[in-house]
Scaffold this active site. Structure first.
Site, mmCIF file in Angstrom:
data_model
loop_
_atom_site.group_PDB
_atom_site.id
_atom_site.type_symbol
_atom_site.label_atom_id
_atom_site.label_comp_id
_atom_site.label_asym_id
_atom_site.label_seq_id
_atom_site.Cartn_x
_atom_site.Cartn_y
_atom_site.Cartn_z
ATOM 1 N N PRO A 276 -4.093 15.543 -10.652
ATOM 2 C CA PRO A 276 -5.086 15.542 -9.735
ATOM 3 C C PRO A 276 -5.103 14.392 -8.814
ATOM 4 O O PRO A 276 -4.596 13.063 -9.504
ATOM 5 C CB PRO A 276 -6.603 15.440 -10.607
ATOM 6 C CG PRO A 276 -6.216 14.766 -11.892
ATOM 7 C CD PRO A 276 -4.886 15.131 -12.118
ATOM 8 N N ARG A 314 -5.385 10.932 8.774
ATOM 9 C CA ARG A 314 -6.012 12.375 8.449
ATOM 10 C C ARG A 314 -6.423 13.264 9.530
ATOM 11 O O ARG A 314 -5.976 14.387 9.862
ATOM 12 C CB ARG A 314 -6.645 12.492 7.307
ATOM 13 C CG ARG A 314 -6.004 12.024 5.743
ATOM 14 C CD ARG A 314 -6.973 12.262 4.613
ATOM 15 N NE ARG A 314 -6.978 13.671 4.409
ATOM 16 C CZ ARG A 314 -7.969 14.523 4.680
ATOM 17 N NH1 ARG A 314 -9.225 14.060 5.184
ATOM 18 N NH2 ARG A 314 -7.936 15.865 4.502
ATOM 19 N N TYR A 318 -4.022 16.366 10.197
ATOM 20 C CA TYR A 318 -4.346 17.383 9.735
ATOM 21 C C TYR A 318 -5.645 17.772 10.423
ATOM 22 O O TYR A 318 -6.461 18.835 9.876
ATOM 23 C CB TYR A 318 -4.666 17.403 8.222
ATOM 24 C CG TYR A 318 -3.832 16.768 7.439
ATOM 25 C CD1 TYR A 318 -2.422 17.044 7.387
ATOM 26 C CD2 TYR A 318 -4.103 15.587 6.657
ATOM 27 C CE1 TYR A 318 -1.432 16.263 6.536
ATOM 28 C CE2 TYR A 318 -3.459 14.839 5.625
ATOM 29 C CZ TYR A 318 -2.050 15.290 5.814
ATOM 30 O OH TYR A 318 -1.064 14.556 4.709
ATOM 31 N N CYS A 343 -2.855 3.969 21.693
ATOM 32 C CA CYS A 343 -2.769 4.620 23.011
ATOM 33 C C CYS A 343 -2.133 5.942 22.577
ATOM 34 O O CYS A 343 -0.864 6.182 22.862
ATOM 35 C CB CYS A 343 -1.641 3.830 23.710
ATOM 36 S SG CYS A 343 -2.560 2.424 24.145
#
Ligand SMILES: *Cc1c(COP(=O)(O)O)cnc(C)c1O
Length: 419
Positions: A276, A314, A318, A343
């Site tokens: 995990p 993230r 994603y 930028c």
């Protein structure tokens, strides 16, 4: 459940008011809660109560900070590592070599040798030539490598394509149909003790169904391998359990996962291994940031914060959602896009979202940033490398310093043959 709560209208990490960390360390900064980390580690371990023989290896790629790893080592966790660098971190944090599993699709020969020299518990072999190389290296060292074969069960994990790893077209493992023949050949090699199989079908899974389908396929493979005369003592079930990023998210709980695993694997008679990552670390951290400017936009204003995509990748990588809340909310709301200073238009944390009303100088956090946060940080745009803080009750310590842009620059040089 976590230990980031409002007290007298101010967001705290355990007993520490976040404005204190902002003042003393500066922003942006990752803040982790030890109590939350320990609780998650405990809840996951409790969920596997009914599994008679097991080994839990924290997937340290999601948060390799030494302070974080030390907390988990004390909880009895081992480590799942995917590079020689992570291997050294796990050892430095006090994890036993025996409790380290080496995964990863592109291990080098040097890394295989390093794993052997360090005496790690298990290599997860990703394809046949890697197993052959490991055998050769082990024989040369007069050692034996304990290994399992990672299989690709060809199930759709139902997660973001960039973190899906168990479909036939993904780069990970060997096709489950070719696994028996490859296992046969690897088992015959000297220096290699092939003792089982591994799988990991993806990350941020929000349903148990693909996991259950994959485990059932692996269960049939285990039976086939035994029928072919192999001794199968270990099966590594990987990681992948999702966490809630939005209030309405409702991923399976560790308890539900544990019950499913116990049911599906009850006749396997193996040591089950778990890797995990996110489910342990995700909710244990926030990224604390200061609002720099509020700028009018075509429809709604832009809230420009001092954290950016280089600190928390993230959302850009994603399209991930991180809750954004004010450290001292006024009760008022606004609709805004939250962006960083980098930028790139991709440096956007949220678009046209209803958030706590904030003004320049206000502090806010991105929640659920303890996994795949700081570890993915870069210095893009010559920004500093973001620091990390670990809170324990009413004390905290910087567990990773801010690395200034100047320090990065000091490692560069201009060739003297350019005049
Ligand atoms: C990334 C990874 C994990 C951890 O995944 P989580 O979704 O964070 O639980 C476990 N095993 C392997 C092989 C991985 O690559």
């Amino acid at each position: 459940m976590d230990h980031f709560e409002y007290r007298d209208g101010v967001l705290h990490a355990e007993d520490i008011p976040l404005p204190r960390i902002a003042k003393e360390i500066g922003t942006p900064v990752y803040v982790y809660s030890r109590a939350t980390l320990e609780r998650h580690a405990q809840v996951f371990a409790d969920a596997l109560r009914d599994i008679p023989r097991k080994h839990i290896a924290f997937a340290i790629k999601c948060n390799p900070n030494l302070g974080v790893l030390r907390v988990l080592a004390r909880q009895g966790y081992g480590a799942d590592v995917v590079s020689g660098g992570e291997l050294e971190r796990a050892l430095a944090a006090g994890m036993a070599a025996e409790d380290i599993v080496f995964s990863g699709v592109g291990k080098t020969r040097a890394e295989l040798a390093q794993g052997l020299d360090r005496g790690i518990g298990q290599f997860n072999i990703e394809h046949e030539p890697e197993g052959v190389a490991l055998s050769e290296i082990a024989v040369a060292k007069e050692m034996t490598a304990r290994a399992v074969l990672r299989v690709n069960p060809d199930v759709d994990a139902g997660t973001h394509a960039k973190i899906s790893t168990g479909k036939a077209e993904n780069k990970f493992g060997v096709g489950i149909d070719s696994a028996p023949a490859i296992f046969d050949r690897l088992s015959a090699l000297p220096g290699l003790k092939m003792r089982g199989v591994a799988l990991h079908i993806g990350s941020q899974l929000t349903s148990l169904d693909p996991l259950e389908a994959a485990f059932e396929r692996v269960g049939r493979l285990v039976a086939d391998l035994r029928a072919a005369g192999h001794s199968i003592t270990h099966v590594d079930l990987g990681g992948g359990l999702g966490v809630p990023y939005r209030p309405e998210d409702n991923p399976p709980t560790p308890a539900e996962y544990g019950a499913m695993v116990a049911r599906v694997t009850k006749d396997w008679d193996v040591t089950l291994m778990f890797e995990p990552g996110r489910v342990i670390a995700g909710n244990t951290g926030v990224l604390l940031t200061e609002v720099l400017w509020v700028k009018p936009g075509a429809t709604h204003p832009f809230v420009i914060v001092d954290a950016a995509m280089n600190d928390l990748a993230r959302p850009a990588l994603y399209d991930a959602w991180h809750d954004f809340v004010a450290v001292k909310p006024t009760g008022e709301k606004m609709i805004a896009s939250i962006v960083g200073p980098v930028c790139e238009t991709g440096d956007t944390f949220a678009r046209d979202r209803e958030i706590d009303a904030v003004q320049p100088g206000a502090l806010a956090v991105f929640r659920t940033a303890g996994a795949y946060g700081a570890t993915m940080a870069s210095t893009y745009n010559s920004r500093s490398l973001v620091p990390e803080v670990l809170v324990d009750g009413d004390r905290y310590i910087t567990v990773a310093d801010r690395i200034a842009a100047g320090t990065i620059m000091a490692a560069e040089r201009v060739p003297d043959w350019i005049d």
